[in-house]
Design a protein around this motif. Structure first.
Motif, PDB file in Angstrom:
ATOM      1  N   TYR A 279      26.196  54.970  39.915  1.00  0.00           N
ATOM      2  CA  TYR A 279      26.518  54.175  41.099  1.00  0.00           C
ATOM      3  C   TYR A 279      27.987  54.401  41.453  1.00  0.00           C
ATOM      4  CZ  TYR A 279      25.852  50.350  44.413  1.00  0.00           C
ATOM      5  OH  TYR A 279      25.714  49.616  45.558  1.00  0.00           O
ATOM      6  N   PRO A 280      28.331  54.400  42.749  1.00  0.00           N
ATOM      7  CA  PRO A 280      29.728  54.656  43.144  1.00  0.00           C
ATOM      8  C   PRO A 280      30.716  53.621  42.618  1.00  0.00           C
ATOM      9  CG  PRO A 280      28.245  54.865  45.029  1.00  0.00           C
ATOM     10  CD  PRO A 280      27.438  54.271  43.906  1.00  0.00           C
ATOM     11  N   GLU A 281      30.251  52.396  42.399  1.00  0.00           N
ATOM     12  CA  GLU A 281      31.126  51.334  41.919  1.00  0.00           C
ATOM     13  C   GLU A 281      30.753  50.954  40.477  1.00  0.00           C
ATOM     14  OE1 GLU A 281      30.596  48.146  44.646  1.00  0.00           O
ATOM     15  OE2 GLU A 281      31.020  49.394  46.412  1.00  0.00           O
ATOM     16  N   ALA A 282      31.709  50.348  39.782  1.00  0.00           N
ATOM     17  CA  ALA A 282      31.448  49.906  38.414  1.00  0.00           C
ATOM     18  C   ALA A 282      30.407  48.787  38.413  1.00  0.00           C
ATOM     19  CB  ALA A 282      32.739  49.411  37.772  1.00  0.00           C
ATOM     20  N   PHE A 283      29.574  48.757  37.388  1.00  0.00           N
ATOM     21  CA  PHE A 283      28.585  47.699  37.238  1.00  0.00           C
ATOM     22  C   PHE A 283      28.461  47.350  35.761  1.00  0.00           C
ATOM     23  CE2 PHE A 283      26.317  51.639  36.678  1.00  0.00           C
ATOM     24  CZ  PHE A 283      25.366  51.389  35.699  1.00  0.00           C
ATOM     25  N   PHE A 284      27.980  46.152  35.497  1.00  0.00           N
ATOM     26  CA  PHE A 284      27.834  45.690  34.118  1.00  0.00           C
ATOM     27  C   PHE A 284      26.449  46.076  33.608  1.00  0.00           C
ATOM     28  CE2 PHE A 284      29.038  43.040  30.577  1.00  0.00           C
ATOM     29  CZ  PHE A 284      30.412  42.903  30.718  1.00  0.00           C
ATOM     30  N   GLY A 285      26.411  46.766  32.472  1.00  0.00           N
ATOM     31  CA  GLY A 285      25.127  47.190  31.912  1.00  0.00           C
ATOM     32  C   GLY A 285      25.300  47.689  30.492  1.00  0.00           C
ATOM     33  N   SER A 286      24.246  48.265  29.950  1.00  0.00           N
ATOM     34  CA  SER A 286      24.318  48.779  28.579  1.00  0.00           C
ATOM     35  C   SER A 286      23.707  50.163  28.499  1.00  0.00           C
ATOM     36  CB  SER A 286      23.602  47.835  27.608  1.00  0.00           C
ATOM     37  OG  SER A 286      22.203  47.977  27.684  1.00  0.00           O
ATOM     38  N   LYS A 287      24.325  51.007  27.697  1.00  0.00           N
ATOM     39  CA  LYS A 287      23.875  52.392  27.534  1.00  0.00           C
ATOM     40  C   LYS A 287      23.670  52.711  26.062  1.00  0.00           C
ATOM     41  CE  LYS A 287      25.751  55.880  29.454  1.00  0.00           C
ATOM     42  NZ  LYS A 287      26.780  56.881  29.858  1.00  0.00           N
ATOM     43  N   ILE A 288      22.646  53.489  25.805  1.00  0.00           N
ATOM     44  CA  ILE A 288      22.473  54.081  24.481  1.00  0.00           C
ATOM     45  C   ILE A 288      23.611  55.075  24.253  1.00  0.00           C
ATOM     46  CG2 ILE A 288      21.004  55.688  23.174  1.00  0.00           C
ATOM     47  CD1 ILE A 288      18.597  54.401  24.620  1.00  0.00           C
ATOM     48  N   ASP A 289      24.032  55.242  23.025  1.00  0.00           N
ATOM     49  CA  ASP A 289      25.026  56.266  22.679  1.00  0.00           C
ATOM     50  C   ASP A 289      24.346  57.633  22.789  1.00  0.00           C
ATOM     51  OD1 ASP A 289      26.741  58.067  21.416  1.00  0.00           O
ATOM     52  OD2 ASP A 289      27.444  56.592  19.949  1.00  0.00           O
ATOM     53  N   HIS A 290      24.567  58.310  23.922  1.00  0.00           N
ATOM     54  CA  HIS A 290      23.859  59.561  24.198  1.00  0.00           C
ATOM     55  C   HIS A 290      24.250  60.670  23.230  1.00  0.00           C
ATOM     56  CE1 HIS A 290      22.300  58.734  28.523  1.00  0.00           C
ATOM     57  NE2 HIS A 290      22.459  57.597  27.869  1.00  0.00           N
ATOM     58  N   LEU A 291      25.517  60.737  22.869  1.00  0.00           N
ATOM     59  CA  LEU A 291      25.962  61.797  21.950  1.00  0.00           C
ATOM     60  C   LEU A 291      25.337  61.601  20.579  1.00  0.00           C
ATOM     61  CD1 LEU A 291      27.682  64.262  21.333  1.00  0.00           C
ATOM     62  CD2 LEU A 291      29.621  62.727  20.873  1.00  0.00           C
ATOM     63  N   ARG A 292      25.349  60.375  20.101  1.00  0.00           N
ATOM     64  CA  ARG A 292      24.733  60.105  18.796  1.00  0.00           C
ATOM     65  C   ARG A 292      23.245  60.415  18.846  1.00  0.00           C
ATOM     66  NH1 ARG A 292      24.220  54.330  15.454  1.00  0.00           N
ATOM     67  NH2 ARG A 292      22.905  55.195  13.792  1.00  0.00           N
ATOM     68  N   PHE A 293      22.604  60.033  19.951  1.00  0.00           N
ATOM     69  CA  PHE A 293      21.167  60.292  20.044  1.00  0.00           C
ATOM     70  C   PHE A 293      20.868  61.791  20.013  1.00  0.00           C
ATOM     71  CE2 PHE A 293      17.318  61.230  22.503  1.00  0.00           C
ATOM     72  CZ  PHE A 293      16.387  60.605  21.678  1.00  0.00           C
ATOM     73  N   ALA A 294      21.688  62.579  20.715  1.00  0.00           N
ATOM     74  CA  ALA A 294      21.476  64.031  20.719  1.00  0.00           C
ATOM     75  C   ALA A 294      21.544  64.590  19.301  1.00  0.00           C
ATOM     76  CB  ALA A 294      22.511  64.705  21.612  1.00  0.00           C
ATOM     77  N   ASN A 295      22.497  64.100  18.516  1.00  0.00           N
ATOM     78  CA  ASN A 295      22.635  64.563  17.128  1.00  0.00           C
ATOM     79  C   ASN A 295      21.453  64.107  16.273  1.00  0.00           C
ATOM     80  OD1 ASN A 295      25.110  65.816  17.633  1.00  0.00           O
ATOM     81  ND2 ASN A 295      26.271  63.938  17.207  1.00  0.00           N
ATOM     82  N   GLU A 296      21.051  62.845  16.452  1.00  0.00           N
ATOM     83  CA  GLU A 296      19.909  62.313  15.682  1.00  0.00           C
ATOM     84  C   GLU A 296      18.625  63.058  16.043  1.00  0.00           C
ATOM     85  OE1 GLU A 296      19.684  59.643  13.520  1.00  0.00           O
ATOM     86  OE2 GLU A 296      21.624  58.624  13.707  1.00  0.00           O
TER      87      GLU A 296
ATOM     88  N   ILE B 268      15.469  54.189  31.177  1.00  0.00           N
ATOM     89  CA  ILE B 268      16.852  54.643  31.127  1.00  0.00           C
ATOM     90  C   ILE B 268      17.582  54.274  32.411  1.00  0.00           C
ATOM     91  CG2 ILE B 268      16.289  56.545  29.560  1.00  0.00           C
ATOM     92  CD1 ILE B 268      16.365  58.441  31.949  1.00  0.00           C
ATOM     93  N   LEU B 269      18.911  54.242  32.329  1.00  0.00           N
ATOM     94  CA  LEU B 269      19.710  54.012  33.526  1.00  0.00           C
ATOM     95  C   LEU B 269      19.652  55.239  34.427  1.00  0.00           C
ATOM     96  CD1 LEU B 269      22.945  52.337  32.077  1.00  0.00           C
ATOM     97  CD2 LEU B 269      21.065  51.218  33.302  1.00  0.00           C
ATOM     98  N   SER B 270      19.646  55.000  35.719  1.00  0.00           N
ATOM     99  CA  SER B 270      19.635  56.097  36.687  1.00  0.00           C
ATOM    100  C   SER B 270      20.171  55.584  38.010  1.00  0.00           C
ATOM    101  CB  SER B 270      18.208  56.637  36.887  1.00  0.00           C
ATOM    102  OG  SER B 270      17.392  55.667  37.528  1.00  0.00           O
ATOM    103  N   GLU B 271      20.555  56.505  38.866  1.00  0.00           N
ATOM    104  CA  GLU B 271      21.028  56.136  40.197  1.00  0.00           C
ATOM    105  C   GLU B 271      19.952  55.368  40.958  1.00  0.00           C
ATOM    106  OE1 GLU B 271      22.865  58.352  44.186  1.00  0.00           O
ATOM    107  OE2 GLU B 271      21.671  59.487  42.728  1.00  0.00           O
ATOM    108  N   PHE B 272      18.717  55.802  40.828  1.00  0.00           N
ATOM    109  CA  PHE B 272      17.600  55.168  41.523  1.00  0.00           C
ATOM    110  C   PHE B 272      17.467  53.704  41.110  1.00  0.00           C
ATOM    111  CE2 PHE B 272      13.243  53.859  42.082  1.00  0.00           C
ATOM    112  CZ  PHE B 272      12.824  54.469  43.253  1.00  0.00           C
ATOM    113  N   VAL B 273      17.496  53.446  39.804  1.00  0.00           N
ATOM    114  CA  VAL B 273      17.300  52.084  39.299  1.00  0.00           C
ATOM    115  C   VAL B 273      18.475  51.183  39.655  1.00  0.00           C
ATOM    116  CG1 VAL B 273      17.112  50.684  37.210  1.00  0.00           C
ATOM    117  CG2 VAL B 273      15.747  52.776  37.444  1.00  0.00           C
ATOM    118  N   VAL B 274      19.695  51.662  39.410  1.00  0.00           N
ATOM    119  CA  VAL B 274      20.870  50.826  39.672  1.00  0.00           C
ATOM    120  C   VAL B 274      20.994  50.508  41.156  1.00  0.00           C
ATOM    121  CG1 VAL B 274      23.388  50.670  39.512  1.00  0.00           C
ATOM    122  CG2 VAL B 274      22.081  51.718  37.645  1.00  0.00           C
ATOM    123  N   SER B 275      20.850  51.518  42.019  1.00  0.00           N
ATOM    124  CA  SER B 275      20.970  51.274  43.456  1.00  0.00           C
ATOM    125  C   SER B 275      19.843  50.369  43.948  1.00  0.00           C
ATOM    126  CB  SER B 275      20.968  52.591  44.232  1.00  0.00           C
ATOM    127  OG  SER B 275      19.757  53.318  44.016  1.00  0.00           O
TER     128      SER B 275
END
Length: 400
Positions: free
Chosen positions: A56-73, A194-201
Protein backbone atom coordinates in the motif's frame (compact mmCIF):
# COMPACT_ATOMS: atom_id res chain seq x y z
CA UNK A 1 -28.18 -43.71 8.22
CA UNK A 2 -28.73 -45.94 5.18
CA UNK A 3 -31.48 -47.98 3.47
CA UNK A 4 -30.92 -51.74 3.69
CA UNK A 5 -33.31 -52.74 0.91
CA UNK A 6 -36.04 -54.07 3.16
CA UNK A 7 -39.41 -52.42 3.27
CA UNK A 8 -39.70 -49.58 5.83
CA UNK A 9 -36.29 -50.41 7.33
CA UNK A 10 -33.64 -47.77 7.91
CA UNK A 11 -30.38 -48.63 9.63
CA UNK A 12 -28.71 -45.92 11.73
CA UNK A 13 -24.93 -46.22 11.80
CA UNK A 14 -23.19 -44.76 14.86
CA UNK A 15 -21.30 -41.53 14.13
CA UNK A 16 -17.55 -41.73 14.63
CA UNK A 17 -15.79 -39.52 17.16
CA UNK A 18 -13.29 -36.98 15.85
CA UNK A 19 -9.96 -36.32 17.56
CA UNK A 20 -7.39 -33.57 17.06
CA UNK A 21 -3.81 -34.68 16.54
CA UNK A 22 -0.65 -33.06 15.10
CA UNK A 23 -0.68 -29.33 14.42
CA UNK A 24 1.67 -26.56 13.38
CA UNK A 25 1.41 -22.82 12.84
CA UNK A 26 3.42 -19.91 11.49
CA UNK A 27 2.60 -16.32 12.36
CA UNK A 28 4.32 -13.00 12.93
CA UNK A 29 4.99 -14.27 16.46
CA UNK A 30 7.08 -17.20 15.32
CA UNK A 31 7.28 -20.71 13.95
CA UNK A 32 5.70 -23.70 15.69
CA UNK A 33 3.34 -24.09 18.63
CA UNK A 34 5.78 -23.33 21.44
CA UNK A 35 7.20 -20.10 19.99
CA UNK A 36 3.72 -18.74 19.44
CA UNK A 37 2.35 -19.81 22.83
CA UNK A 38 5.30 -18.31 24.71
CA UNK A 39 4.74 -14.93 23.09
CA UNK A 40 0.98 -15.09 23.52
CA UNK A 41 1.32 -15.77 27.24
CA UNK A 42 3.94 -13.03 27.40
CA UNK A 43 1.55 -10.53 25.74
CA UNK A 44 3.96 -9.82 22.85
CA UNK A 45 2.31 -8.52 19.72
CA UNK A 46 3.52 -9.38 16.23
CA UNK A 47 1.75 -6.37 14.73
CA UNK A 48 3.51 -3.13 13.81
CA UNK A 49 3.44 -0.28 11.31
CA UNK A 50 4.29 -1.64 7.86
CA UNK A 51 5.97 0.76 5.42
CA UNK A 52 6.04 -1.13 2.12
CA UNK A 53 4.68 0.19 -1.19
CA UNK A 54 4.39 -3.41 -2.32
CA UNK A 55 1.25 -3.58 -0.20
CA UNK A 56 0.00 0.00 0.00
CA UNK A 57 1.31 3.53 -0.74
CA UNK A 58 0.84 4.57 2.89
CA UNK A 59 1.93 2.91 6.13
CA UNK A 60 -0.61 0.61 7.77
CA UNK A 61 -0.73 -1.45 10.95
CA UNK A 62 -0.47 -5.20 10.39
CA UNK A 63 1.61 -8.31 10.91
CA UNK A 64 3.99 -10.19 8.63
CA UNK A 65 5.61 -13.58 8.76
CA UNK A 66 9.42 -13.41 8.80
CA UNK A 67 9.88 -14.09 5.08
CA UNK A 68 13.65 -14.54 5.22
CA UNK A 69 13.43 -17.05 8.05
CA UNK A 70 10.66 -18.89 6.25
CA UNK A 71 12.74 -19.14 3.07
CA UNK A 72 15.57 -20.73 5.06
CA UNK A 73 13.22 -23.09 6.93
CA UNK A 74 11.53 -24.12 3.69
CA UNK A 75 14.84 -24.77 1.97
CA UNK A 76 15.91 -26.99 4.87
CA UNK A 77 12.64 -28.91 4.74
CA UNK A 78 12.36 -29.10 0.95
CA UNK A 79 15.79 -28.63 -0.70
CA UNK A 80 15.84 -27.22 -4.25
CA UNK A 81 12.11 -26.37 -4.34
CA UNK A 82 12.29 -22.73 -3.25
CA UNK A 83 11.46 -21.33 -6.72
CA UNK A 84 8.96 -23.99 -7.77
CA UNK A 85 6.03 -22.73 -5.71
CA UNK A 86 4.49 -19.39 -4.77
CA UNK A 87 4.83 -18.02 -1.24
CA UNK A 88 1.24 -19.02 -0.46
CA UNK A 89 1.77 -22.57 -1.76
CA UNK A 90 5.04 -22.95 0.13
CA UNK A 91 3.29 -21.99 3.36
CA UNK A 92 0.70 -24.72 2.80
CA UNK A 93 3.29 -27.36 1.88
CA UNK A 94 5.36 -26.49 4.94
CA UNK A 95 2.59 -26.56 7.55
CA UNK A 96 1.06 -29.76 6.16
CA UNK A 97 4.44 -31.50 6.28
CA UNK A 98 5.12 -30.24 9.80
CA UNK A 99 1.69 -31.31 11.09
CA UNK A 100 2.27 -34.83 9.76
CA UNK A 101 5.72 -34.91 11.37
CA UNK A 102 4.16 -33.92 14.69
CA UNK A 103 1.86 -36.94 14.72
CA UNK A 104 2.45 -39.76 17.18
CA UNK A 105 1.20 -42.32 14.67
CA UNK A 106 1.46 -42.88 10.93
CA UNK A 107 -1.45 -42.14 8.59
CA UNK A 108 -2.38 -43.79 5.33
CA UNK A 109 -2.77 -41.02 2.75
CA UNK A 110 -5.20 -43.25 0.81
CA UNK A 111 -7.75 -42.70 3.59
CA UNK A 112 -6.77 -39.07 4.12
CA UNK A 113 -8.32 -35.90 2.74
CA UNK A 114 -6.54 -32.54 2.65
CA UNK A 115 -8.68 -29.41 2.99
CA UNK A 116 -7.30 -25.97 2.16
CA UNK A 117 -8.78 -22.94 3.90
CA UNK A 118 -8.08 -19.54 2.33
CA UNK A 119 -9.92 -16.42 1.27
CA UNK A 120 -7.53 -15.13 -1.39
CA UNK A 121 -4.76 -17.69 -2.04
CA UNK A 122 -2.36 -16.46 -4.72
CA UNK A 123 -4.15 -13.14 -5.16
CA UNK A 124 -0.77 -11.36 -4.92
CA UNK A 125 0.01 -12.68 -8.41
CA UNK A 126 -2.35 -10.04 -9.82
CA UNK A 127 0.15 -7.31 -8.92
CA UNK A 128 1.97 -5.66 -11.84
CA UNK A 129 5.32 -6.81 -10.46
CA UNK A 130 4.19 -10.46 -10.60
CA UNK A 131 2.68 -10.49 -14.09
CA UNK A 132 4.22 -13.11 -16.37
CA UNK A 133 6.14 -14.93 -13.62
CA UNK A 134 3.53 -17.69 -13.28
CA UNK A 135 0.88 -19.21 -15.52
CA UNK A 136 -2.40 -17.26 -15.44
CA UNK A 137 -4.33 -20.08 -13.78
CA UNK A 138 -1.97 -20.01 -10.79
CA UNK A 139 -4.07 -17.24 -9.22
CA UNK A 140 -6.98 -19.64 -8.68
CA UNK A 141 -7.30 -21.64 -5.47
CA UNK A 142 -8.18 -24.82 -7.31
CA UNK A 143 -4.84 -24.62 -9.10
CA UNK A 144 -2.95 -24.37 -5.81
CA UNK A 145 -4.95 -27.37 -4.60
CA UNK A 146 -3.75 -29.35 -7.62
CA UNK A 147 -0.13 -28.56 -6.81
CA UNK A 148 -0.60 -29.64 -3.18
CA UNK A 149 -2.22 -32.89 -4.31
CA UNK A 150 0.56 -33.57 -6.79
CA UNK A 151 3.34 -32.79 -4.30
CA UNK A 152 2.08 -35.17 -1.62
CA UNK A 153 0.95 -37.76 -4.20
CA UNK A 154 -2.57 -37.77 -2.77
CA UNK A 155 -5.16 -40.08 -4.26
CA UNK A 156 -8.01 -37.89 -3.05
CA UNK A 157 -8.63 -34.53 -4.64
CA UNK A 158 -7.77 -31.63 -2.32
CA UNK A 159 -10.89 -29.81 -1.13
CA UNK A 160 -10.93 -26.01 -1.02
CA UNK A 161 -13.01 -24.08 1.53
CA UNK A 162 -13.13 -20.38 0.69
CA UNK A 163 -16.04 -18.82 2.57
CA UNK A 164 -14.75 -15.43 3.68
CA UNK A 165 -13.44 -15.22 7.24
CA UNK A 166 -15.22 -18.32 8.55
CA UNK A 167 -13.15 -20.47 6.16
CA UNK A 168 -10.82 -21.85 8.85
CA UNK A 169 -13.57 -22.83 11.28
CA UNK A 170 -15.74 -24.18 8.48
CA UNK A 171 -12.85 -26.27 7.13
CA UNK A 172 -12.43 -27.97 10.53
CA UNK A 173 -16.21 -28.44 10.67
CA UNK A 174 -16.41 -30.01 7.20
CA UNK A 175 -13.40 -32.25 7.91
CA UNK A 176 -14.99 -33.42 11.15
CA UNK A 177 -18.28 -34.25 9.44
CA UNK A 178 -16.53 -36.26 6.74
CA UNK A 179 -14.82 -38.33 9.44
CA UNK A 180 -17.98 -38.74 11.51
CA UNK A 181 -19.85 -40.16 8.53
CA UNK A 182 -17.05 -42.56 7.64
CA UNK A 183 -16.00 -40.87 4.39
CA UNK A 184 -12.40 -40.56 5.54
CA UNK A 185 -10.34 -41.79 8.46
CA UNK A 186 -8.10 -38.73 8.54
CA UNK A 187 -8.41 -35.12 7.39
CA UNK A 188 -5.56 -32.62 7.28
CA UNK A 189 -6.91 -29.06 7.47
CA UNK A 190 -4.44 -26.44 6.23
CA UNK A 191 -5.09 -22.72 6.07
CA UNK A 192 -3.14 -19.71 4.87
CA UNK A 193 -3.57 -16.14 3.74
CA UNK A 194 -0.92 -13.54 2.98
CA UNK A 195 -0.67 -9.77 2.80
CA UNK A 196 -1.05 -8.31 -0.67
CA UNK A 197 -1.88 -5.05 -2.40
CA UNK A 198 -5.29 -6.46 -3.32
CA UNK A 199 -6.20 -7.35 0.27
CA UNK A 200 -4.86 -4.21 1.95
CA UNK A 201 -6.41 -1.82 -0.59
CA UNK A 202 -9.69 -3.72 -0.36
CA UNK A 203 -9.97 -3.31 3.40
CA UNK A 204 -8.83 0.30 3.12
CA UNK A 205 -11.73 0.93 0.74
CA UNK A 206 -14.08 -0.21 3.52
CA UNK A 207 -12.31 2.22 5.90
CA UNK A 208 -12.05 -0.70 8.32
CA UNK A 209 -8.30 -0.63 9.07
CA UNK A 210 -7.00 0.92 12.28
CA UNK A 211 -4.00 3.24 12.32
CA UNK A 212 -2.85 1.62 15.57
CA UNK A 213 -2.85 -1.79 17.22
CA UNK A 214 -6.40 -3.11 17.15
CA UNK A 215 -8.46 -3.15 20.38
CA UNK A 216 -11.06 -5.94 20.35
CA UNK A 217 -14.22 -5.18 22.38
CA UNK A 218 -12.68 -1.94 23.67
CA UNK A 219 -14.50 1.39 23.81
CA UNK A 220 -11.70 3.03 21.80
CA UNK A 221 -11.51 0.41 19.06
CA UNK A 222 -11.07 1.94 15.63
CA UNK A 223 -10.83 -0.99 13.23
CA UNK A 224 -8.88 -4.13 12.45
CA UNK A 225 -5.27 -4.96 11.61
CA UNK A 226 -4.47 -7.33 8.77
CA UNK A 227 -2.01 -10.19 9.17
CA UNK A 228 -0.61 -13.22 7.42
CA UNK A 229 -0.34 -16.72 8.85
CA UNK A 230 -0.49 -20.40 8.01
CA UNK A 231 -1.43 -23.46 10.03
CA UNK A 232 -2.45 -27.09 9.78
CA UNK A 233 -3.96 -29.68 12.07
CA UNK A 234 -4.79 -33.35 11.65
CA UNK A 235 -8.25 -34.72 12.45
CA UNK A 236 -8.76 -38.46 12.82
CA UNK A 237 -11.24 -41.07 13.98
CA UNK A 238 -8.27 -42.68 15.73
CA UNK A 239 -8.12 -41.65 19.38
CA UNK A 240 -4.51 -42.78 19.81
CA UNK A 241 -2.86 -40.30 22.19
CA UNK A 242 -5.12 -37.32 21.50
CA UNK A 243 -6.63 -35.62 24.55
CA UNK A 244 -8.87 -33.35 22.43
CA UNK A 245 -11.96 -34.04 20.36
CA UNK A 246 -14.31 -32.02 18.18
CA UNK A 247 -17.78 -32.24 19.71
CA UNK A 248 -19.93 -30.37 17.22
CA UNK A 249 -20.16 -27.43 14.87
CA UNK A 250 -22.53 -25.35 12.78
CA UNK A 251 -22.64 -22.55 10.23
CA UNK A 252 -25.32 -19.99 9.43
CA UNK A 253 -25.94 -17.00 7.23
CA UNK A 254 -27.71 -13.93 8.55
CA UNK A 255 -28.21 -12.48 5.03
CA UNK A 256 -27.85 -8.96 6.42
CA UNK A 257 -25.32 -7.29 4.13
CA UNK A 258 -22.52 -8.17 1.74
CA UNK A 259 -19.86 -6.88 4.16
CA UNK A 260 -21.63 -6.15 7.44
CA UNK A 261 -22.92 -8.60 10.06
CA UNK A 262 -26.42 -8.77 11.48
CA UNK A 263 -26.96 -5.89 13.90
CA UNK A 264 -28.72 -8.06 16.49
CA UNK A 265 -26.44 -11.11 16.50
CA UNK A 266 -29.14 -13.59 15.51
CA UNK A 267 -27.09 -15.26 12.77
CA UNK A 268 -24.10 -16.04 14.96
CA UNK A 269 -26.43 -17.02 17.82
CA UNK A 270 -28.06 -19.59 15.53
CA UNK A 271 -24.65 -21.10 14.70
CA UNK A 272 -23.65 -21.19 18.39
CA UNK A 273 -26.91 -22.76 19.52
CA UNK A 274 -26.80 -25.34 16.72
CA UNK A 275 -23.21 -26.25 17.65
CA UNK A 276 -24.21 -26.65 21.30
CA UNK A 277 -27.16 -28.83 20.29
CA UNK A 278 -25.01 -31.04 18.06
CA UNK A 279 -22.46 -31.35 20.86
CA UNK A 280 -25.24 -32.32 23.29
CA UNK A 281 -24.10 -29.78 25.87
CA UNK A 282 -25.59 -26.64 27.38
CA UNK A 283 -24.09 -23.17 27.59
CA UNK A 284 -23.02 -23.64 31.21
CA UNK A 285 -20.56 -26.35 30.14
CA UNK A 286 -18.48 -23.92 28.05
CA UNK A 287 -15.33 -22.72 29.87
CA UNK A 288 -13.84 -20.42 27.22
CA UNK A 289 -14.93 -18.61 24.07
CA UNK A 290 -12.35 -17.80 21.42
CA UNK A 291 -14.19 -15.00 19.63
CA UNK A 292 -13.71 -13.58 16.16
CA UNK A 293 -13.13 -10.17 17.80
CA UNK A 294 -11.87 -8.13 14.85
CA UNK A 295 -12.08 -4.78 16.70
CA UNK A 296 -14.47 -3.24 14.20
CA UNK A 297 -17.52 -1.43 15.57
CA UNK A 298 -20.06 -3.74 13.97
CA UNK A 299 -18.40 -7.14 14.49
CA UNK A 300 -17.60 -6.80 18.19
CA UNK A 301 -21.01 -5.38 19.04
CA UNK A 302 -22.74 -8.14 17.07
CA UNK A 303 -20.68 -10.84 18.79
CA UNK A 304 -21.51 -9.50 22.22
CA UNK A 305 -25.22 -9.69 21.39
CA UNK A 306 -24.92 -13.23 20.02
CA UNK A 307 -23.08 -14.42 23.14
CA UNK A 308 -25.70 -12.77 25.32
CA UNK A 309 -28.51 -14.47 23.39
CA UNK A 310 -26.72 -17.80 23.94
CA UNK A 311 -26.50 -17.21 27.72
CA UNK A 312 -22.71 -17.04 27.56
CA UNK A 313 -22.13 -13.62 29.12
CA UNK A 314 -20.39 -15.07 32.19
CA UNK A 315 -17.96 -17.28 30.20
CA UNK A 316 -14.41 -15.90 29.69
CA UNK A 317 -14.06 -14.65 26.11
CA UNK A 318 -10.92 -13.55 24.32
CA UNK A 319 -9.84 -12.33 20.93
CA UNK A 320 -6.34 -13.03 19.61
CA UNK A 321 -6.44 -10.41 16.84
CA UNK A 322 -4.36 -7.97 18.93
CA UNK A 323 -1.40 -10.35 18.65
CA UNK A 324 -1.29 -10.93 14.90
CA UNK A 325 -4.20 -9.11 13.32
CA UNK A 326 -6.90 -10.64 11.19
CA UNK A 327 -5.37 -13.48 9.17
CA UNK A 328 -8.54 -14.08 7.13
CA UNK A 329 -8.80 -17.70 5.96
CA UNK A 330 -6.15 -18.79 8.46
CA UNK A 331 -7.75 -17.01 11.43
CA UNK A 332 -10.23 -19.66 12.55
CA UNK A 333 -7.58 -22.35 12.22
CA UNK A 334 -4.71 -20.67 14.07
CA UNK A 335 -7.05 -19.44 16.80
CA UNK A 336 -8.51 -22.93 17.24
CA UNK A 337 -5.02 -24.43 17.53
CA UNK A 338 -3.95 -21.84 20.10
CA UNK A 339 -7.15 -22.32 22.11
CA UNK A 340 -6.60 -26.09 22.08
CA UNK A 341 -3.16 -25.51 23.60
CA UNK A 342 -4.69 -23.05 26.06
CA UNK A 343 -7.22 -25.72 27.07
CA UNK A 344 -4.52 -28.36 27.49
CA UNK A 345 -2.59 -26.06 29.82
CA UNK A 346 -5.66 -24.59 31.58
CA UNK A 347 -4.52 -21.03 30.87
CA UNK A 348 -6.48 -18.07 29.58
CA UNK A 349 -4.79 -15.71 27.10
CA UNK A 350 -5.58 -12.04 27.52
CA UNK A 351 -7.34 -9.97 24.86
CA UNK A 352 -4.43 -7.74 23.87
CA UNK A 353 -5.58 -4.16 23.31
CA UNK A 354 -8.66 -4.44 25.53
CA UNK A 355 -8.79 -1.95 28.41
CA UNK A 356 -12.26 -0.41 28.69
CA UNK A 357 -15.45 -2.29 27.92
CA UNK A 358 -16.88 -1.06 24.64
CA UNK A 359 -19.83 -3.29 23.71
CA UNK A 360 -23.42 -3.12 24.91
CA UNK A 361 -23.57 -6.58 26.46
CA UNK A 362 -21.73 -7.48 29.65
CA UNK A 363 -19.60 -10.28 28.20
CA UNK A 364 -16.58 -11.41 30.24
CA UNK A 365 -13.62 -10.26 28.15
CA UNK A 366 -10.32 -11.71 29.40
CA UNK A 367 -8.14 -8.73 30.31
CA UNK A 368 -5.23 -10.65 31.89
CA UNK A 369 -3.69 -14.03 31.13
CA UNK A 370 -4.25 -16.41 34.05
CA UNK A 371 -4.81 -20.00 35.10
CA UNK A 372 -8.35 -21.21 34.53
CA UNK A 373 -9.84 -24.70 34.33
CA UNK A 374 -10.82 -25.33 30.71
CA UNK A 375 -12.51 -28.58 29.68
CA UNK A 376 -14.60 -27.25 26.80
CA UNK A 377 -14.25 -24.22 24.56
CA UNK A 378 -16.24 -22.58 21.79
CA UNK A 379 -14.63 -20.98 18.73
CA UNK A 380 -16.68 -18.50 16.71
CA UNK A 381 -16.13 -16.75 13.40
CA UNK A 382 -18.05 -14.36 11.18
CA UNK A 383 -17.37 -12.96 7.73
CA UNK A 384 -18.46 -11.12 4.63
CA UNK A 385 -21.71 -12.21 3.07
CA UNK A 386 -23.36 -12.76 6.46
CA UNK A 387 -21.45 -15.96 7.19
CA UNK A 388 -21.14 -17.29 10.75
CA UNK A 389 -19.56 -20.42 12.21
CA UNK A 390 -19.19 -22.04 15.62
CA UNK A 391 -17.29 -25.13 16.69
CA UNK A 392 -16.83 -26.80 20.08
CA UNK A 393 -13.74 -28.65 21.29
CA UNK A 394 -13.49 -30.68 24.48
CA UNK A 395 -10.94 -32.64 26.47
CA UNK A 396 -11.57 -36.32 25.85
CA UNK A 397 -12.90 -37.86 29.07
CA UNK A 398 -10.45 -40.78 29.02
CA UNK A 399 -7.60 -38.26 29.22
CA UNK A 400 -8.97 -36.19 32.13
Amino acid sequence: MYWNGRRNTIIFKPMKEVFVHGSYLISSLGFGIQENMDKLYGAQSGSALIHDHKYYPEAFFGSKIDHLRFANEFENQFPNLLTEYTFFEKLLLFVVQKSIQNLHFSIDLKNTLVIISSTKGNIDLLAETERGKWENERVFLWKSAEYIQEFFKLENKVLVISNACISGVEAISVGSRLIRTGKFKNVIVAGADILSEFVVSGFQSFQSLSLEQCKPFDSERSGLNLGEAAAALVLSCSENTSPIQVLGSATSNDANHISGPSRNGDGLFLAIQSALDESKITADKVDLISAHGTATDYNDEMESKALSLANLESVPVNSLKGFWGHTLGAAGLIESIVSIESMKENKLIKTLGYENHGVSKNISVVSQSKTHKIDTFLKTASGFGGTNAAIIFQKHKQHD
